[in-house]
Design an enzyme around this catalytic site. Structure first.
Site, short mmCIF file in Angstrom:
data_model
loop_
_atom_site.label_atom_id
_atom_site.label_comp_id
_atom_site.label_asym_id
_atom_site.label_seq_id
_atom_site.Cartn_x
_atom_site.Cartn_y
_atom_site.Cartn_z
N GLU A 150 39.92 33.79 51.48
CA GLU A 150 40.15 34.01 52.79
C GLU A 150 41.01 33.94 54.02
O GLU A 150 40.65 34.00 54.97
CB GLU A 150 39.84 31.64 53.01
CG GLU A 150 38.90 31.49 51.98
CD GLU A 150 38.73 31.42 50.26
OE1 GLU A 150 39.94 31.36 49.77
OE2 GLU A 150 37.37 31.25 49.73
N PRO A 202 43.91 38.99 36.09
CA PRO A 202 43.14 37.83 36.14
C PRO A 202 43.42 37.35 37.27
O PRO A 202 43.72 38.19 38.60
CB PRO A 202 44.41 37.20 35.84
CG PRO A 202 45.10 38.38 34.62
CD PRO A 202 44.90 39.57 35.44
N ARG A 203 42.43 36.81 37.50
CA ARG A 203 41.96 36.24 39.07
C ARG A 203 43.54 35.52 39.37
O ARG A 203 43.50 35.61 40.21
CB ARG A 203 40.96 35.11 39.79
CG ARG A 203 40.11 33.55 40.23
CD ARG A 203 39.93 35.16 41.49
NE ARG A 203 40.17 33.81 42.73
CZ ARG A 203 40.30 34.23 43.84
NH1 ARG A 203 40.06 35.38 44.42
NH2 ARG A 203 39.92 33.33 45.05
N GLY A 214 48.58 40.74 45.67
CA GLY A 214 48.11 41.99 47.23
C GLY A 214 47.70 42.73 47.06
O GLY A 214 48.33 42.93 47.90
N GLU A 215 47.53 43.44 45.60
CA GLU A 215 47.65 44.94 45.44
C GLU A 215 46.12 45.28 45.24
O GLU A 215 45.48 46.06 44.33
CB GLU A 215 48.44 45.13 44.41
CG GLU A 215 49.86 44.62 45.25
CD GLU A 215 50.59 45.53 43.78
OE1 GLU A 215 52.00 46.76 44.59
OE2 GLU A 215 51.01 45.47 42.83
N ASN A 241 34.43 37.65 44.52
CA ASN A 241 33.92 38.49 45.72
C ASN A 241 34.13 39.81 45.73
O ASN A 241 34.70 41.13 44.57
CB ASN A 241 34.55 38.01 46.65
CG ASN A 241 34.25 39.04 48.08
OD1 ASN A 241 33.31 39.62 48.41
ND2 ASN A 241 35.80 39.50 48.73
N LEU A 242 33.16 41.18 45.75
CA LEU A 242 32.57 42.21 44.81
C LEU A 242 32.82 43.37 46.48
O LEU A 242 32.87 44.29 46.40
CB LEU A 242 31.58 42.64 44.51
CG LEU A 242 30.27 42.25 44.87
CD1 LEU A 242 29.41 43.02 46.20
CD2 LEU A 242 29.08 42.02 44.15
#
Length: 438
Positions: free
Chosen positions: A54, A279-280, A327-328, A352-353
């Site tokens: 977000e 991983p998320r 962040g990559e 999110n895709l």
């Protein structure tokens, strides 16, 4: 919520052992602040972006609002450490940043009286009853933008209608992502003012990262398949499938032009690819690395790559790459030929895709995409994504998808899909400014 405050403190301290950010400014969670807020001539616009995704999406909205409100002071709040770290990049001189207050009347009241926002803007799903009531009581307009509500979340809200309906009804205005979201939100009493599309389509991927990833990919002989934002249970399922491939490999016989998924001896079913698991949640990086090794694979971590990237030495047989950096994602999507969509192969709603599509990376998604149902269906219709029944079918279908012509077509479709849905940021910025001035 009031009784749970000691439990929250304990949880934050435990979490900070893996992510130090959770141990910082804990008193802010309860509406207590060490420094006074300096007086400001222009409006203070409070934007709440709970997590990393977000916060990245709201960056384009912040830019658009600064253009429309030159004297604006930004107050940015978050719920996660990764979101707060990313949010620092959006701050200018005089701006403010804090944790979202824990949803008790006291914490909310102290937060609002301390910062005195002229307008509050919540992102997507962040509707907290005491927060909404506190804004209503102190006459702070509070709007929900880029709003989404899945069928599952609607059913949950309806079971708690005595709590959910007053909260949604007390919002000043709601701007939905899709007509379906608008209908579900209206059924809870929300004042839906319009459908603006998804703000995340307007967030451009990091061009430098994307180019770097593409450069590294060009040095590799094998395609790269990425498990993007994988969730707990999904990595284990993938590793079991890859291990099964070793046992199913025929003994002897001529090569068929395909090998197992990690580059060992040929198998008639799966293409020879390099697997990249991202991983998320960052607190799971070490656990996933251990899991990979426990299944007999070597692991090469992004955090240990040099400036030349993974290089040929990293692409050894039976080696999996682990994307253990924050962040990559644009870099990873730039490296990947295809991405499997994390969270969609377990009943978790999918991730999110949109960023994958913006990077020109086609997506294979499982059956569980209820968190982003509309975007998933649109991507499917546009040819930017492929839906499969389970993870085994996803892996089995890679050979056909990685064909040169098929892959080129899917890449073009992904980019067209992402570009065709842009424009939400301008509509939302205009709406927010109107709500501030009304």
């Amino acid at each position: 919520m009031w009784l749970a405050q000691p439990l929250l403190r304990r949880k934050l301290m435990r979490r900070s052992a893996m992510e130090p950010g959770y141990g910082q400014f804990i008193d802010e969670r309860f509406g207590r602040y060490a420094e006074p807020v300096a007086a400001h001539m222009g409006p203070t616009v409070w934007l709440h972006a709970v997590s990393l995704g977000e916060t990245r999406a709201v960056a384009v909205l912040v830019t658009a609002l600064r253009e429309r409100l030159p004297g604006m002071r930004l107050l940015l709040t978050h719920g996660t450490a990764t979101g707060r770290a990313e949010g620092v990049k959006l701050l200018q001189a005089g701006d403010l940043q804090a944790w979202q207050p824990w949803d008790t009347p006291g914490a909310v009241q102290r937060f609002l009286k301390h910062f005195k926002p002229d307008l509050g803007v919540l992102m997507e799903t962040e509707v907290w009853p005491n927060l909404v009531y506190g804004c209503q009581r102190l006459h702070v307009p509070l709007v929900l933008v880029n709003a989404r509500l899945s069928d599952k979340s609607l059913r949950q809200a309806q079971r708690l209608a005595w709590l959910a309906r007053p909260a949604f009804a007390a919002l000043t205005a709601v701007w939905a992502q899709t007509p379906q979201d608008a209908q579900r939100l209206q059924s809870l009493g929300a004042k839906v003012q319009g459908v603006t599309g998804n703000l995340k389509f307007d967030a451009a991927p990091n061009a430098g990262q994307l180019a770097q990833g593409q450069q590294w990919r060009a040095q590799l002989a094998r395609p790269v398949v990425m498990f993007a934002s994988s969730r707990e249970g999904e990595e284990l399922a993938l590793l079991q499938i890859l291990n099964q491939a070793r046992h199913l490999r025929p003994e002897g016989g001529p090569p068929t032009g395909a090998g197992d998924p990690v580059g060992a001896a040929p198998s008639p079913r799966w293409p020879a690819v390099q697997w990249l698991i991202v991983p998320r949640h960052p607190q799971r990086f070490d656990a996933v690395a251990t899991l990979i090794e426990s299944h007999g694979f070597a692991v090469q971590r992004r955090s240990r790559w040099g400036p030349g990237g993974p290089g040929a030495a990293a692409a050894e047989k039976s080696t999996l790459w682990l994307g253990d950096s924050l962040g990559e994602m644009a870099l990873y999507y730039g490296m990947a030929d295809v991405a499997l969509l994390g969270g969609s192969f377990e009943p978790l709603g999918g991730q999110n895709l949109i960023e994958a599509a913006a990077c020109g990376c086609p997506v294979v998604m499982g059956p569980h995409t209820f968190n982003f149902a509309e975007a998933a269906e649109q991507a499917l219709a546009a040819g930017a994504a492929l839906r499969v029944a389970d993870l085994g079918q996803a892996v089995n279908g890679l050979g056909a998808l990685l064909g040169a012509e098929t892959l080129a077509t899917a890449r073009q479709a992904a980019q067209r899909f992402a570009q065709s849905h842009q424009g939400a940021v301008q509509r939302l910025a205009d709406a927010v400014v109107r709500d501030l001035r009304d």
